[in-house]
Design a protein around this motif. Structure first.
Motif, PDB file in Angstrom:
ATOM      1  N   THR B  47      90.429  35.817  20.569  1.00 55.64           N
ATOM      2  CA  THR B  47      90.744  36.230  18.713  1.00 55.64           C
ATOM      3  C   THR B  47      91.300  35.337  17.893  1.00 55.64           C
ATOM      4  O   THR B  47      91.673  35.596  16.859  1.00 55.64           O
ATOM      5  CB  THR B  47      92.142  36.972  18.935  1.00 55.64           C
ATOM      6  OG1 THR B  47      92.799  36.243  19.906  1.00 55.64           O
ATOM      7  CG2 THR B  47      91.878  38.364  19.704  1.00 55.64           C
ATOM      8  N   LEU B  73      94.318  42.252  26.589  1.00 59.95           N
ATOM      9  CA  LEU B  73      94.171  40.857  27.353  1.00 59.95           C
ATOM     10  C   LEU B  73      93.382  40.026  26.737  1.00 59.95           C
ATOM     11  O   LEU B  73      92.621  40.287  26.079  1.00 59.95           O
ATOM     12  CB  LEU B  73      93.759  41.320  28.016  1.00 59.95           C
ATOM     13  CG  LEU B  73      94.770  42.116  29.607  1.00 59.95           C
ATOM     14  CD1 LEU B  73      93.461  42.120  30.582  1.00 59.95           C
ATOM     15  CD2 LEU B  73      95.839  41.067  29.982  1.00 59.95           C
ATOM     16  N   ASP B  74      93.925  38.853  26.232  1.00 60.41           N
ATOM     17  CA  ASP B  74      93.460  38.053  24.982  1.00 60.41           C
ATOM     18  C   ASP B  74      93.175  36.934  26.135  1.00 60.41           C
ATOM     19  O   ASP B  74      93.584  35.799  26.446  1.00 60.41           O
ATOM     20  CB  ASP B  74      93.571  37.885  23.785  1.00 60.41           C
ATOM     21  CG  ASP B  74      93.950  36.643  22.907  1.00 60.41           C
ATOM     22  OD1 ASP B  74      92.170  35.577  23.200  1.00 60.41           O
ATOM     23  OD2 ASP B  74      93.909  36.235  21.873  1.00 60.41           O
ATOM     24  N   GLY B  76      91.665  33.700  25.073  1.00 62.30           N
ATOM     25  CA  GLY B  76      91.955  32.076  24.562  1.00 62.30           C
ATOM     26  C   GLY B  76      90.584  31.386  24.659  1.00 62.30           C
ATOM     27  O   GLY B  76      90.975  30.646  25.093  1.00 62.30           O
ATOM     28  N   ARG B  77      89.229  32.359  24.539  1.00 61.49           N
ATOM     29  CA  ARG B  77      87.900  30.926  24.640  1.00 61.49           C
ATOM     30  C   ARG B  77      87.745  30.923  25.973  1.00 61.49           C
ATOM     31  O   ARG B  77      87.350  30.090  26.171  1.00 61.49           O
ATOM     32  CB  ARG B  77      88.080  30.568  23.754  1.00 61.49           C
ATOM     33  CG  ARG B  77      87.545  30.890  22.145  1.00 61.49           C
ATOM     34  CD  ARG B  77      86.146  31.001  22.006  1.00 61.49           C
ATOM     35  NE  ARG B  77      86.202  32.283  20.793  1.00 61.49           N
ATOM     36  CZ  ARG B  77      85.874  33.310  20.757  1.00 61.49           C
ATOM     37  NH1 ARG B  77      84.700  33.464  21.504  1.00 61.49           N
ATOM     38  NH2 ARG B  77      85.653  34.171  19.069  1.00 61.49           N
ATOM     39  N   LYS B  78      88.571  30.925  27.144  1.00 61.89           N
ATOM     40  CA  LYS B  78      88.228  30.436  28.260  1.00 61.89           C
ATOM     41  C   LYS B  78      87.749  31.682  29.344  1.00 61.89           C
ATOM     42  O   LYS B  78      87.831  33.155  29.627  1.00 61.89           O
ATOM     43  CB  LYS B  78      89.550  29.929  29.376  1.00 61.89           C
ATOM     44  CG  LYS B  78      90.239  29.014  28.232  1.00 61.89           C
ATOM     45  CD  LYS B  78      91.396  28.225  28.400  1.00 61.89           C
ATOM     46  CE  LYS B  78      92.232  28.809  27.597  1.00 61.89           C
ATOM     47  NZ  LYS B  78      93.740  28.407  27.860  1.00 61.89           N
ATOM     48  N   ASP B  79      86.364  31.391  29.615  1.00 59.85           N
ATOM     49  CA  ASP B  79      85.458  32.372  30.485  1.00 59.85           C
ATOM     50  C   ASP B  79      86.599  32.690  31.923  1.00 59.85           C
ATOM     51  O   ASP B  79      86.787  33.633  32.516  1.00 59.85           O
ATOM     52  CB  ASP B  79      84.158  31.666  30.667  1.00 59.85           C
ATOM     53  CG  ASP B  79      83.484  31.762  29.893  1.00 59.85           C
ATOM     54  OD1 ASP B  79      83.165  32.550  28.835  1.00 59.85           O
ATOM     55  OD2 ASP B  79      82.488  31.061  29.312  1.00 59.85           O
ATOM     56  N   GLN B  80      87.358  31.309  32.115  1.00 61.72           N
ATOM     57  CA  GLN B  80      87.275  31.611  33.792  1.00 61.72           C
ATOM     58  C   GLN B  80      88.986  32.607  33.762  1.00 61.72           C
ATOM     59  O   GLN B  80      89.722  33.300  34.048  1.00 61.72           O
ATOM     60  CB  GLN B  80      88.530  30.206  34.803  1.00 61.72           C
ATOM     61  CG  GLN B  80      87.401  29.367  34.402  1.00 61.72           C
ATOM     62  CD  GLN B  80      86.948  29.309  35.604  1.00 61.72           C
ATOM     63  OE1 GLN B  80      87.041  29.897  36.304  1.00 61.72           O
ATOM     64  NE2 GLN B  80      86.185  28.569  36.710  1.00 61.72           N
ATOM     65  N   ILE B  83      88.010  36.272  33.045  1.00 60.44           N
ATOM     66  CA  ILE B  83      87.358  36.343  35.023  1.00 60.44           C
ATOM     67  C   ILE B  83      88.533  37.398  35.203  1.00 60.44           C
ATOM     68  O   ILE B  83      88.448  38.299  35.867  1.00 60.44           O
ATOM     69  CB  ILE B  83      86.078  35.426  35.602  1.00 60.44           C
ATOM     70  CG1 ILE B  83      85.110  35.621  34.342  1.00 60.44           C
ATOM     71  CG2 ILE B  83      86.297  36.201  36.677  1.00 60.44           C
ATOM     72  CD1 ILE B  83      84.581  36.713  34.265  1.00 60.44           C
ATOM     73  N   ALA B  84      89.731  36.045  35.517  1.00 64.87           N
ATOM     74  CA  ALA B  84      90.871  36.362  35.813  1.00 64.87           C
ATOM     75  C   ALA B  84      91.862  37.783  35.871  1.00 64.87           C
ATOM     76  O   ALA B  84      91.849  38.573  36.415  1.00 64.87           O
ATOM     77  CB  ALA B  84      91.779  35.235  35.878  1.00 64.87           C
ATOM     78  N   GLN B  85      91.299  38.038  33.993  1.00 68.09           N
ATOM     79  CA  GLN B  85      91.784  38.663  33.855  1.00 68.09           C
ATOM     80  C   GLN B  85      91.251  40.282  34.116  1.00 68.09           C
ATOM     81  O   GLN B  85      91.861  41.260  34.768  1.00 68.09           O
ATOM     82  CB  GLN B  85      92.288  39.077  32.339  1.00 68.09           C
ATOM     83  CG  GLN B  85      93.017  37.927  32.150  1.00 68.09           C
ATOM     84  CD  GLN B  85      93.538  37.814  29.836  1.00 68.09           C
ATOM     85  OE1 GLN B  85      92.031  38.046  29.763  1.00 68.09           O
ATOM     86  NE2 GLN B  85      94.274  36.986  29.616  1.00 68.09           N
ATOM     87  N   ASN B 103      80.799  35.542  26.444  1.00 65.58           N
ATOM     88  CA  ASN B 103      79.433  35.185  27.796  1.00 65.58           C
ATOM     89  C   ASN B 103      79.014  36.342  28.921  1.00 65.58           C
ATOM     90  O   ASN B 103      79.331  36.415  29.916  1.00 65.58           O
ATOM     91  CB  ASN B 103      79.590  34.062  28.397  1.00 65.58           C
ATOM     92  CG  ASN B 103      79.625  32.944  27.291  1.00 65.58           C
ATOM     93  OD1 ASN B 103      78.357  32.381  25.933  1.00 65.58           O
ATOM     94  ND2 ASN B 103      80.087  32.035  27.776  1.00 65.58           N
ATOM     95  N   GLU B 105      76.472  35.859  30.115  1.00 67.43           N
ATOM     96  CA  GLU B 105      75.485  35.379  31.374  1.00 67.43           C
ATOM     97  C   GLU B 105      76.705  36.658  32.559  1.00 67.43           C
ATOM     98  O   GLU B 105      77.054  36.230  33.953  1.00 67.43           O
ATOM     99  CB  GLU B 105      74.817  34.684  31.760  1.00 67.43           C
ATOM    100  CG  GLU B 105      74.143  34.236  32.311  1.00 67.43           C
ATOM    101  CD  GLU B 105      73.030  32.954  32.563  1.00 67.43           C
ATOM    102  OE1 GLU B 105      71.982  33.365  32.783  1.00 67.43           O
ATOM    103  OE2 GLU B 105      72.857  32.786  30.906  1.00 67.43           O
ATOM    104  N   VAL B 106      78.257  35.033  32.350  1.00 67.48           N
ATOM    105  CA  VAL B 106      79.191  34.847  33.263  1.00 67.48           C
ATOM    106  C   VAL B 106      79.409  36.786  32.766  1.00 67.48           C
ATOM    107  O   VAL B 106      80.876  37.190  34.367  1.00 67.48           O
ATOM    108  CB  VAL B 106      79.930  34.316  32.360  1.00 67.48           C
ATOM    109  CG1 VAL B 106      81.521  34.335  32.875  1.00 67.48           C
ATOM    110  CG2 VAL B 106      79.676  32.562  32.008  1.00 67.48           C
ATOM    111  N   ILE B 200      81.570  26.299  18.597  1.00 61.83           N
ATOM    112  CA  ILE B 200      83.029  26.780  18.766  1.00 61.83           C
ATOM    113  C   ILE B 200      83.447  25.751  19.458  1.00 61.83           C
ATOM    114  O   ILE B 200      83.417  25.561  20.869  1.00 61.83           O
ATOM    115  CB  ILE B 200      83.124  27.679  19.481  1.00 61.83           C
ATOM    116  CG1 ILE B 200      82.415  28.929  18.525  1.00 61.83           C
ATOM    117  CG2 ILE B 200      84.613  28.092  19.656  1.00 61.83           C
ATOM    118  CD1 ILE B 200      82.534  30.101  19.242  1.00 61.83           C
TER     119      ILE B 200
END
Lengths: 343, 333
Positions: B47, B73-74, B76-80, B83-85, B103, B105-106, B200
């Protein structure tokens, strides 16, 4: 004579004072340490009681799965801190570990997408990871640069290489190994969770169950004594950096499996990795990093995010609580160090 | 009173009653939307950008308005983290999940898992086969409009610097492809190769130095006519760079409508040529309405377009203000 008596008396009282002071500090450190553990336990107890679904097996396996990548990286970081000593400014630290994972993931995903099989791609990722580790070792041991600065420089090298390779894009990847990691399960536990369990068992066995591990602690804790005892300090320190690179490579394969791709931004993990390795020291009586302690704190960090989400507390709090705990632990550690120093 | 009059009154009364009940029905169907007792999971990749924040807020506000509970759930620009969220969210079994950007693909394998778990999935600005509905702007329109505005301002000829770092993001792909399509009709407008890459984070700084370098490389006035980006944060850096280099013949073009950029376009002296302003807050709200309709058993189309507005130098004063007012109301500068 009277002068000598006076002198001795002064000396004794001074020693007594110092001993009392040191004992007091050690007691204080013990209290704070137990306090920190109690805080951990209280948070967990709160989640168990109030967070819906927190204790379900499904949820707990999810958390282990979510912790796998962080865990493997944190083991690498812990090994480096054990071997290099836990002094925050001059001791062992590997700031490049997360960026190294990003580079390995990029290499792995790129090779897979070019049609090379799993075997070659995994081998290449591990070779790259260990090569970056070796670069750290050369900079720290060979050139004698402070680990903090040496690994910071290597961080930039690894991040730059990753950008060059991927052009800052997402590289999709699929392979039989990745398929197995994503959907495989054994005894009701998913493959990714198994990866953490097995990797943890091996690491804990090697570092805490062998003479090699003991020597590593000796090298990190008292390098002069270790040298006097005939241990090759440079070898052990170099080993930890290469091991850390290996961990980065293993974590990269887990990452690619979880994200079905290599993505930019792996470097973001560094803070969590450092947090896990530092928080882990609170579980050791002498405030030294241990693999078991690291595992506990990795799981704690995972459970924290999970519990907050289940309680529907804003995810923004997770960072705050994590930061506060790190501050607490670092404070305790320096407090305990202070007592050692005055001895 | 005669029978006919009686009949007339009766008929009138009946008609009135019918009209009232009709109104009541249509009123009911508008008010029928409710999320009482429902839990809606909302997952956003980040965000940090104005658009993302406004859409994220629009979703949350609307769910609360309709009486539902939000799990926001934000990542914070982290793919990991995203996914966990999502993984934990699936275990929480909400009544519906709204996913906002990220992403593809992710995300796709995990969006599939959401559907496998029997949870209705709605997306904001994210075209995926797994979503029941994707609420977004009409990016085909936006892409063509901003490209045509640029070509018109350039007088149909000249060189364009293009930022193309996010072709993997579906909406950017559409806008870029539309730009290319428009340019097929204007062979004298050329994209400078190699294209620039927006990044980014550090989007503004990076765009600033990229454009400065390119302007230094082509020092003659008129050798560059415009700068294009698929969103408007690179446009900020590009505009600053153009102005700092004193190359006011170069105009910049972008999409989204961040208040900062709208202000630039409104400023007659600024080099910002135009921006296609979207309504992210409305987009977020609309996606919740779609989820509520679906949960009430109504039919929902696979995509919903929320109108956007092209703000250019001519109409900026009039068209830009409502957007700035909305931003101010939301407390975002």
């Amino acid at each position: 004579m009277s002068a000598t008596v006076l002198h001795t008396e002064v000396g004794v009282s001074h020693e007594k004072q110092a001993a009392a002071k040191s004992a007091g500090r050690r007691f204080g450190a013990l209290v704070v340490r137990l306090g920190a553990i109690a805080a951990f336990a209280a948070i967990m107890a709160y989640f168990v009681i109030f967070a819906p679904g927190f204790t379900s097996t499904f949820n707990l396996i999810n958390v282990v799965e979510q912790s796998a990548i962080l865990g493997v990286l944190a083991y690498g970081m812990t090994a480096v801190i054990i071997g290099g000593g836990s002094d925050v400014t001059e001791g062992g630290i590997d700031l490049s570990i997360a960026a190294n994972m990003g580079l390995c993931a990029a290499v792995y995903a790129t090779l897979l997408s070019m049609g090379y099989g799993d075997f070659l791609s995994v081998l290449a990722a591990i070779a790259v990871g260990m090569a970056v580790g070796a670069l750290n070792a050369i900079a720290v041991v060979g050139l004698g640069i402070l680990p903090l600065l040496a690994t910071l420089a290597v961080l930039n090298v690894a991040a730059g290489m990753e950008l060059t390779l991927t052009q800052n894009t997402v590289v999709g990847a699929s392979s039989p190994l990745l398929g197995l990691l994503v959907s495989g399960s054994f005894l009701g536990i998913s493959a990714l969770a198994w990866a953490l369990i097995v990797f943890s068992a091996i690491t804990i066995a090697v570092i805490h169950g062998t003479a090699f591990g003991l020597r590593l602690y000796a090298v990190g804790g008292h390098p002069e004594a270790a040298r006097a005892a005939g241990l090759s300090v440079p070898f052990y320190v170099s080993f930890t950096y290469v091991l850390s690179g290996f961990c980065a490579a293993v974590a990269s394969i887990l990452t690619v499996s979880r994200l079905s791709a290599s993505t930019p931004g792996s470097g973001e993990l560094l803070l969590s990795v450092l947090a896990a390795a530092l928080l882990g020291t609170v579980f050791s009586r002498r405030f030294v990093p241990t693999m078991g302690g690291t595992l506990l704190s990795v799981l704690f960090i995972g459970l924290l995010a999970n519990g907050f989400q289940l309680l529907n507390v804003s995810s923004y709090w997770v960072n705050g609580v994590q930061g506060a705990l790190i501050l607490l632990v670092v404070a305790i550690t320096s407090f305990a160090r202070g007592s050692e120093g005055s001895r | 009173m005669t029978n006919t009059v009686k009949g007339l009154v009766k008929a009138l009364a009946l008609g009135l009653a019918a009209a009232c009940s009709l109104a009541a029905i249509s009123g009911a169907s508008a008010e029928e939307l409710s999320l009482k007792g429902k839990r809606i999971g909302v997952s956003a990749i980040g965000t940090d950008h104005y658009w993302d924040l406004m859409a994220f807020r629009g979703i949350q506000d609307r769910v609360k308005e309709l009486g539902g509970e939000v799990i926001a759930l934000d990542a914070g620009r982290k793919d990991q983290q995203q996914i966990a969220q999502l993984q934990t969210l699936i275990a929480q079994k909400p009544d519906a999940i709204i996913e906002q950007l990220g992403n593809l693909e992710v995300l796709n394998p995990w969006l599939q898992k959401i559907r496998d778990a029997g949870i209705p999935l709605f997306t904001v600005d994210t075209a995926t086969p797994h979503a029941i509905n994707n609420t977004t702007s009409n990016n085909y329109n936006i892409g063509a409009e901003i490209a045509l505005q640029m070509v018109a301002d350039m007088g149909g000829k000249g060189n364009v610097l293009v930022f193309n770092g996010f072709y993997s993001v579906p909406v950017c792909k559409i806008r870029y492809d539309q730009l290319k399509y428009v340019l097929t009709s204007f062979p004298d407008v050329k994209i400078v190769e190699p294209e620039l890459r927006d990044v980014i984070p550090n989007t503004v700084q990076s765009a600033y130095s990229n454009v400065t370098d390119m302007l230094t490389k082509s020092p003659e006035k008129g050798s560059v006519g415009a700068v294009w980006a698929c969103w408007d944060v690179p446009q900020i850096g590009a505009t600053q760079a153009v102005e700092a280099a004193g190359r006011n013949e170069v105009k910049t073009y972008g999409i989204d409508g961040s208040p900062e950029v709208i202000k630039m376009v409104m400023d007659p002296k600024s080099s910002a040529g135009a921006v296609a302003a979207q309504q992210p807050y409305e987009i977020g709200k609309t996606s919740v309405d779609n989820a509520a309709k679906y949960l009430a058993g109504q039919k929902v189309p696979p995509f919903t377009f929320v109108p956007s507005v092209l703000i250019n130098k001519e109409n900026a004063a009039e068209k830009g203000k409502p957007f700035l007012d909305a931003a101010e109301k939301a407390g975002v500068k």
